[in-house]
Scaffold this active site. Structure first.
Site, PDB file in Angstrom:
ATOM      1  N   HIS A 186      -8.205 -34.273 -15.569  1.00 31.80           N
ATOM      2  CA  HIS A 186      -7.995 -35.179 -16.965  1.00 31.80           C
ATOM      3  C   HIS A 186      -7.618 -34.093 -17.999  1.00 31.80           C
ATOM      4  CE1 HIS A 186     -12.212 -34.107 -17.889  1.00 31.80           C
ATOM      5  NE2 HIS A 186     -11.869 -33.909 -19.059  1.00 31.80           N
ATOM      6  N   ASP A 216     -11.541 -35.216 -10.004  1.00 24.36           N
ATOM      7  CA  ASP A 216     -11.293 -34.544 -11.263  1.00 24.36           C
ATOM      8  C   ASP A 216     -10.891 -33.087 -11.376  1.00 24.36           C
ATOM      9  OD1 ASP A 216     -10.591 -34.881 -13.915  1.00 24.36           O
ATOM     10  OD2 ASP A 216     -12.652 -34.812 -14.453  1.00 24.36           O
ATOM     11  N   SER A 298     -14.218 -29.459 -21.292  1.00 27.54           N
ATOM     12  CA  SER A 298     -13.681 -29.562 -19.784  1.00 27.54           C
ATOM     13  C   SER A 298     -12.954 -28.704 -19.059  1.00 27.54           C
ATOM     14  CB  SER A 298     -12.815 -30.955 -20.125  1.00 27.54           C
ATOM     15  OG  SER A 298     -13.680 -32.034 -20.614  1.00 27.54           O
TER      16      SER A 298
END
Length: 455
Positions: A186, A216, A298
């Protein structure tokens, strides 16, 4: 006879006088001997101080868990003092951070977005003070042969605008002049160009090697020139509740940020909506931690006290009033994914080719009429309703409103169970036996699975 029944106070000489006199002489001799060998007040104080110090050290070792024998003792001004470097309970955090910091990078993503088409180009409704051209001069044209010149600057927004996003990544491998960076899918999804910023501030152009929406995870490659050590992966299966961990990344653009916390839960299962439509159709196993994870973290590293990466930071719960709920993907769950991404650039997963909705989905329940149209027996309350059939499913004969209840003989009650069975129990090119209801009748057919497009 005196008031006290004691030879010392008696005024009379008893028959034992001789013996008593001898005994008194012996006792006097013994008492005088003790006085000569007695400890002085200073000596007693010194011994007490040493004993107190030893007890304090042992209590400190018991409470903190750091053995007192591991700290070297040095002499300062003639007295003993414990060295503070090895006894510092945060020393392992410092050492672990120093080991992995150079391998954690910032990831910059750039997206080019075209400017929206402007309506009303004829100038209708424009005020005179805006400086618009008169009606008869509305079609402005440059003179024939006009040239702006090579040095003319059209501006950064000419022809479109650029959206930048921030994330983190971990350098985990160097091979044949390239360094490979792991991050989240993402973080890089939809990016037109990518850059990696090293811990020292140097920028390097990055190339997308491969990405996987389900796990992911994404892998990038950059030029390995100037890159030293790479991060070492640990064993996330050996994590314990309460174990200290470190999160390193680029939150809010503040690169090389370090936070620490504990492992709140080792294998938390959280629901995921792969299609981003609000319907949870997948589950992800994650490490829960209270180490601060913010926007931009992230793709960064979750590190144990040995300086080994045991997780890739992926998300946090940011609802009002919620604190200390961050999550990282365990490295043991992504090792095979990363290897396949480096080899193939994608993950080959089986593809059935159906869009479905759960018969008993509490978040998007079917209406009474919709359930009646399915003509299901009253005993059938769970299954997966086919909304559209494509590819292998269409070729095999599945249709709209078919209700799948079994795959390879195993009961299927939700889309999540269907997807798990496909990914974990089947393979590309294999056959899948599908049991379903159509117009109230139980039927079955065989589907030849293909590789999922775009994966």
């Amino acid at each position: 006879m005196g008031l006290f029944d004691d030879d010392f106070y008696s005024t009379k000489i008893s028959r034992r006088s001789k013996n008593t006199s001898e005994d008194r002489s012996e006792r006097t001799k013994w008492r005088s001997t003790r006085r000569r060998k007695g400890l002085s007040t200073f000596q007693i104080s010194a011994i007490s101080s040493v004993c107190s110090a030893l007890i304090a050290v042992m209590l400190f070792s018991f409470i903190t868990g750091h053995p007192a024998t591991s700290s070297p003792i040095t002499m300062i001004n003639g007295s003993h003092q414990l060295s503070t470097s090895d006894g510092d309970p945060y020393e392992r955090i410092i050492s672990a951070a120093q080991k992995v910091r150079p391998a954690v990078v910032s990831v910059l993503t750039h997206k080019e977005t075209p400017l929206p088409e402007e309506e009303g180009i004829e100038g209708e409704g424009l005020e005179e003070e805006s400086g618009t051209l008169p009606e008869d001069e509305g079609d402005f044209e440059l003179p024939e042969g006009f040239d702006f010149g090579e040095d003319f600057d059209f501006g950064e927004d000419f022809g479109g605008s650029q959206e930048d996003a921030l994330g983190s990544g971990v350098i985990f491998k160097k091979l044949e002049g390239k360094a490979f960076v792991i991050t989240n899918n993402h973080v890089v999804e939809g990016a037109d160009s990518l850059e990696v910023v090293l811990v020292g501030g140097e920028k390097k152009k990055a190339t997308l090697v491969g990405t996987d929406n389900v796990s992911d995870i994404a892998v990038l490659s950059i030029d390995s020139k100037g890159i030293g050590e790479v991060a070492e992966f640990g064993d996330s299966s050996k994590l314990r509740l309460g174990e200290t961990v470190i999160a390193i990344g680029n939150p809010l653009g503040l690169g090389d940020t370090l936070t620490s916390g504990i492992v709140s839960y080792t294998n938390r299962i959280i629901p995921v909506s792969l299609n981003q439509d609000g319907i949870y159709d997948w589950e992800q196993e994650v490490i829960q931690t209270d180490a601060a994870i913010n926007e931009g973290n992230s793709g960064g590293a979750l590190v144990d006290l040995n300086g080994k990466v045991i997780g890739i930071n992926t998300m946090k719960i940011a609802d009002t009033g919620v604190e200390g709920l961050g999550f990282a993907i365990p490295v043991n769950e992504i090792t095979e994914v990363v290897t396949e991404l480096m080899l193939k650039g994608h993950i080959a997963r089986p593809y059935l080719g159906v869009y479905t909705v759960d018969l008993s989905n509490p978040y998007a329940p079917l209406s009474k009429k919709e359930k009646e149209d399915l003509k299901l027996p009253k005993t059938v309350t769970e299954g997966v309703v086919v909304l559209d059939a494509l590819g292998p499913a269409l070729d095999a004969g599945l249709q709209l409103n078919d209700v799948i209840v079994k795959l390879d003989g195993k009961p299927i009650t939700t889309t999540l169970e269907l997807r798990k069975h496909l990914y974990y129990n089947t393979k590309v090119g294999g056959d899948l036996n599908v049991t379903f209801y159509r117009d109230g009748k139980l039927q079955s057919l065989k589907v030849k699975l293909e590789e999922k497009p775009g994966e």
